[in-house]
Design an enzyme around this catalytic site. Structure first.
Site, mmCIF file in Angstrom:
data_model
loop_
_atom_site.group_PDB
_atom_site.id
_atom_site.type_symbol
_atom_site.label_atom_id
_atom_site.label_comp_id
_atom_site.label_asym_id
_atom_site.label_seq_id
_atom_site.Cartn_x
_atom_site.Cartn_y
_atom_site.Cartn_z
ATOM 1 N NE ARG A 11 50.173 41.907 42.076
ATOM 2 C CZ ARG A 11 50.198 40.812 41.295
ATOM 3 N NH1 ARG A 11 50.981 40.759 40.252
ATOM 4 N NH2 ARG A 11 49.419 39.799 41.551
ATOM 5 N NE ARG A 18 46.372 30.511 36.810
ATOM 6 C CZ ARG A 18 46.693 31.780 36.575
ATOM 7 N NH1 ARG A 18 46.615 32.278 35.372
ATOM 8 N NH2 ARG A 18 47.100 32.543 37.558
ATOM 9 C CE LYS A 40 51.932 33.961 35.014
ATOM 10 N NZ LYS A 40 52.071 33.818 36.485
ATOM 11 N NE ARG A 50 45.391 40.306 40.833
ATOM 12 C CZ ARG A 50 46.167 39.435 40.175
ATOM 13 N NH1 ARG A 50 47.060 39.874 39.321
ATOM 14 N NH2 ARG A 50 46.044 38.147 40.365
HETATM 15 P P1 ADP Z 1 48.439 35.569 38.931
HETATM 16 O O1 ADP Z 1 49.370 35.041 37.886
HETATM 17 O O2 ADP Z 1 49.042 36.676 39.730
HETATM 18 O O3 ADP Z 1 47.834 34.510 39.816
HETATM 19 P P2 ADP Z 1 46.353 36.163 36.944
HETATM 20 O O4 ADP Z 1 45.992 37.554 36.661
HETATM 21 O O5 ADP Z 1 47.040 35.390 35.878
HETATM 22 O O6 ADP Z 1 47.200 36.253 38.272
HETATM 23 O O7 ADP Z 1 45.059 35.319 37.375
HETATM 24 C C1 ADP Z 1 44.182 35.748 38.386
HETATM 25 C C2 ADP Z 1 43.067 34.710 38.606
HETATM 26 O O8 ADP Z 1 42.292 34.567 37.413
HETATM 27 C C3 ADP Z 1 43.527 33.286 38.912
HETATM 28 O O9 ADP Z 1 43.840 33.091 40.280
HETATM 29 C C4 ADP Z 1 42.301 32.480 38.473
HETATM 30 O O10 ADP Z 1 41.242 32.576 39.381
HETATM 31 C C5 ADP Z 1 41.880 33.217 37.210
HETATM 32 N N1 ADP Z 1 42.548 32.692 36.001
HETATM 33 C C6 ADP Z 1 43.404 33.375 35.190
HETATM 34 N N2 ADP Z 1 43.819 32.619 34.168
HETATM 35 C C7 ADP Z 1 43.225 31.399 34.338
HETATM 36 C C8 ADP Z 1 43.278 30.175 33.626
HETATM 37 N N3 ADP Z 1 44.040 30.032 32.527
HETATM 38 N N4 ADP Z 1 42.537 29.128 34.096
HETATM 39 C C9 ADP Z 1 41.779 29.255 35.179
HETATM 40 N N5 ADP Z 1 41.692 30.370 35.915
HETATM 41 C C10 ADP Z 1 42.404 31.445 35.492
#
Ligand code: ADP
Length: 192
Positions: A126, A87, A13, A138
């Protein structure tokens, strides 16, 4: 044009959002990036979310909806790309309301389809690449957190596929191709 990029962790994404930013002057709103920034700058919110994120759990709806609410009031440029948000169904409902309050609509929800084996390989790759480049992986790019992130995705986020399908907004693309192939497919569905 306002769009959501929907897909499991590792679907690509963020990569595709960046291509849309460069090509269409859109604004990427990644809640993951915003939360990592909050964590790195040591704000109160950052301290609260750090452990939750490292485990792979979801941060509360209230926090992420607050982050998005703020950004929607800023410059819109070529439109917003929601990346990693919504989400949960509650976040999806909140996004609908926030867009309406700002006189905006949602144009497309692009679902990036990738199978689970590939996700695990990409995320582990990654993390290894980051370390080999002298950086740090990360905190949540490890096998244990990844399992929880995938579980959270299937329990809480994948129902959004049906939700947006029912609304008539869903467009699915194959996320398994090269970066260019996937961006071509996304362009195809956005411009259809
Ligand atoms: P990925 O898509 O690789 O899991 P992101 O960078 O989108 O990584 O998200 C990393 C973390 O940030 C998630 O695992 C969660 O803990 C938190 N997070 C991100 N966006 C949301 C969201 N919309 N609602 C709740 N938690 C979120």
């Amino acid at each position: 044009m306002n769009i959501i990029l929907l897909g499991p962790p590792g679907a690509g994404k963020g990569t595709q959002a960046q291509i849309l930013v460069d090509g269409r002057n859109m604004i990427q709103l990644s809640t993951g990036d915003m939360l990592r920034e909050a964590k790195d700058s040591g704000t109160e919110m950052g301290k609260i979310v750090a452990d939750v994120m490292a485990r792979g759990d979801l941060v509360t709806d209230e926090i992420v909806i607050g982050l998005i609410r703020e950004k929607l009031q800023g410059d819109k440029k070529g439109g917003f790309i929601f990346d990693g948000f919504p989400r949960t169904l509650a976040q999806a409902d909140a996004l609908g309301e926030l867009l309406a309050e700002n006189g905006e609509t949602l144009d497309s929800v692009v679902e990036m389809q990738v199978n689970d084996d590939v996700l695990v390989d990409r995320i582990v790759g990654r993390a290894e690449a980051a370390v080999a480049a002298g950086g740090e992986a990360r905190a949540d790019d490890n096998a244990e957190s990844l399992k929880i992130r995938l579980m959270e995705y299937y329990k809480k986020t994948s129902p959004l596929i049906g939700y947006y399908y029912a609304k008539g907004d869903l467009k699915s693309v194959d996320g398994l191709g090269t970066i260019d192939e996937v961006s071509g497919e996304i362009a195809g569905v956005l411009d259809a």
